[in-house]
Design a protein around this motif. Structure first.
Motif, mmCIF file in Angstrom:
data_model
loop_
_atom_site.group_PDB
_atom_site.id
_atom_site.type_symbol
_atom_site.label_atom_id
_atom_site.label_comp_id
_atom_site.label_asym_id
_atom_site.label_seq_id
_atom_site.Cartn_x
_atom_site.Cartn_y
_atom_site.Cartn_z
ATOM 1 N N PRO A 24 0.839 -1.200 0.000
ATOM 2 C CA PRO A 24 0.000 0.000 0.000
ATOM 3 C C PRO A 24 0.876 1.253 0.000
ATOM 4 O O PRO A 24 1.933 1.284 0.623
ATOM 5 C CB PRO A 24 -0.782 -0.098 1.307
ATOM 6 N N ARG A 25 0.415 2.249 -0.727
ATOM 7 C CA ARG A 25 1.087 3.550 -0.732
ATOM 8 C C ARG A 25 0.061 4.571 -0.252
ATOM 9 O O ARG A 25 -1.030 4.667 -0.817
ATOM 10 C CB ARG A 25 1.565 3.892 -2.142
ATOM 11 N N LEU A 26 0.390 5.316 0.808
ATOM 12 C CA LEU A 26 -0.534 6.269 1.407
ATOM 13 C C LEU A 26 -0.022 7.690 1.205
ATOM 14 O O LEU A 26 1.164 7.951 1.362
ATOM 15 C CB LEU A 26 -0.675 6.008 2.907
ATOM 16 N N VAL A 27 -0.950 8.587 0.886
ATOM 17 C CA VAL A 27 -0.591 9.995 0.735
ATOM 18 C C VAL A 27 -1.787 10.848 1.164
ATOM 19 O O VAL A 27 -2.927 10.534 0.828
ATOM 20 C CB VAL A 27 -0.147 10.322 -0.715
ATOM 21 N N PRO A 28 -1.524 11.904 1.945
ATOM 22 C CA PRO A 28 -2.629 12.805 2.296
ATOM 23 C C PRO A 28 -3.012 13.645 1.078
ATOM 24 O O PRO A 28 -2.141 14.045 0.287
ATOM 25 C CB PRO A 28 -2.043 13.676 3.412
ATOM 26 N N ILE A 29 -4.309 13.884 0.916
ATOM 27 C CA ILE A 29 -4.780 14.664 -0.226
ATOM 28 C C ILE A 29 -5.834 15.674 0.212
ATOM 29 O O ILE A 29 -6.487 15.494 1.228
ATOM 30 C CB ILE A 29 -5.385 13.771 -1.341
ATOM 31 N N CYS A 30 -5.978 16.717 -0.599
ATOM 32 C CA CYS A 30 -7.122 17.616 -0.529
ATOM 33 C C CYS A 30 -8.141 17.080 -1.530
ATOM 34 O O CYS A 30 -7.765 16.444 -2.511
ATOM 35 C CB CYS A 30 -6.717 19.033 -0.916
ATOM 36 N N PHE A 31 -9.417 17.360 -1.301
ATOM 37 C CA PHE A 31 -10.440 16.836 -2.211
ATOM 38 C C PHE A 31 -11.714 17.652 -2.088
ATOM 39 O O PHE A 31 -11.914 18.387 -1.113
ATOM 40 C CB PHE A 31 -10.743 15.366 -1.890
ATOM 41 N N VAL A 32 -12.568 17.493 -3.062
ATOM 42 C CA VAL A 32 -13.926 18.031 -3.010
ATOM 43 C C VAL A 32 -14.892 16.939 -3.444
ATOM 44 O O VAL A 32 -14.534 16.028 -4.188
ATOM 45 C CB VAL A 32 -14.122 19.284 -3.904
ATOM 46 N N VAL A 33 -16.127 17.081 -2.973
ATOM 47 C CA VAL A 33 -17.204 16.167 -3.350
ATOM 48 C C VAL A 33 -17.879 16.745 -4.586
ATOM 49 O O VAL A 33 -18.201 17.932 -4.627
ATOM 50 C CB VAL A 33 -18.215 16.003 -2.203
ATOM 51 N N LEU A 56 -12.656 23.175 -5.973
ATOM 52 C CA LEU A 56 -11.419 23.121 -5.189
ATOM 53 C C LEU A 56 -11.004 24.514 -4.735
ATOM 54 O O LEU A 56 -10.602 24.712 -3.592
ATOM 55 C CB LEU A 56 -10.299 22.464 -6.000
ATOM 56 N N ARG A 57 -11.110 25.489 -5.603
ATOM 57 C CA ARG A 57 -10.754 26.871 -5.236
ATOM 58 C C ARG A 57 -11.723 27.433 -4.197
ATOM 59 O O ARG A 57 -11.321 28.204 -3.332
ATOM 60 C CB ARG A 57 -10.735 27.747 -6.479
ATOM 61 N N ALA A 58 -12.985 27.053 -4.278
ATOM 62 C CA ALA A 58 -13.960 27.524 -3.296
ATOM 63 C C ALA A 58 -13.675 26.937 -1.909
ATOM 64 O O ALA A 58 -13.868 27.604 -0.898
ATOM 65 C CB ALA A 58 -15.377 27.168 -3.747
ATOM 66 N N LYS A 59 -13.201 25.717 -1.859
ATOM 67 C CA LYS A 59 -12.931 25.051 -0.578
ATOM 68 C C LYS A 59 -11.563 25.419 -0.011
ATOM 69 O O LYS A 59 -11.405 25.534 1.205
ATOM 70 C CB LYS A 59 -13.037 23.532 -0.763
#
Length: 166
Positions: free
Chosen positions: A40-49, A132-135
């Motif tokens: 497994p490779r784990l990375v923190p990410i930003c995201f939007v729904v 993404l820009r709004a969040k």
């Protein structure tokens, strides 16, 4: 809401209102992909729904932004190579609290792909960039319009703990 000991599983990938609100309020997730050596490779990410795809699966988007990385070419990032080779991924969205009655998490099993700012995906890509820009105000200075975005279609949800506000 799931009980303290037993997670609630939704094999159709749907989210109840509380889980959806928890997901939308979250600032980060941990993306798990599978590396070529099968680890497994784990990375923190930003995201939007986002919206649902034609199959009714909720979609999430994560930018391949221009923060400093090991490579300047987003297509050479390990997470992108992993997704292109093995698109089954998991996202973990969690909340920690010293008050353990407030702990909660969502584990989202998803199918991932990469969308580009090309004519075929331009409208979806632009909508993801705007969201993404709004969040995240930090993306105001990033050239997201020219960069690929990871798209996740949620296939299965496991929820545990306190998913209510704060």
């Amino acid at each position: 809401m799931a009980g303290d000991d037993e997670p609630l599983t939704r094999p159709d990938g749907s989210l109840d209102a509380r889980s959806r609100a928890f997901l939308e309020a979250a600032r980060t997730a941990t993306l798990a992909t599978i590396a070529p050596d099968r680890r497994p490779r784990l990375v923190p990410i930003c995201f939007v729904v986002g919206d649902e795809d034609p199959a009714g699966r909720l979609r999430l988007y994560s930018p391949l932004d221009d923060k400093p990385k090991a490579t300047t070419d987003p297509h050479r990032l390990a997470r992108v190579r992993d997704v292109l080779a093995r698109p089954d991924v998991t996202l973990l969205v969690d909340r920690w609290s010293e008050d353990w009655s407030r702990l909660g998490w969502l584990r989202l099993e998803a199918r991932a792909d990469v969308i580009e700012p090309t004519p075929a995906d331009r409208a979806e890509h632009a909508a993801a960039v705007a969201a993404l820009r709004a969040k995240y105000t930090q993306y105001g200075s990033h050239d997201l319009e020219a960069r690929p975005i990871l798209r996740f279609a949620i296939e299965r949800v496991v929820a545990w703990g306190h998913l209510g506000a704060g």
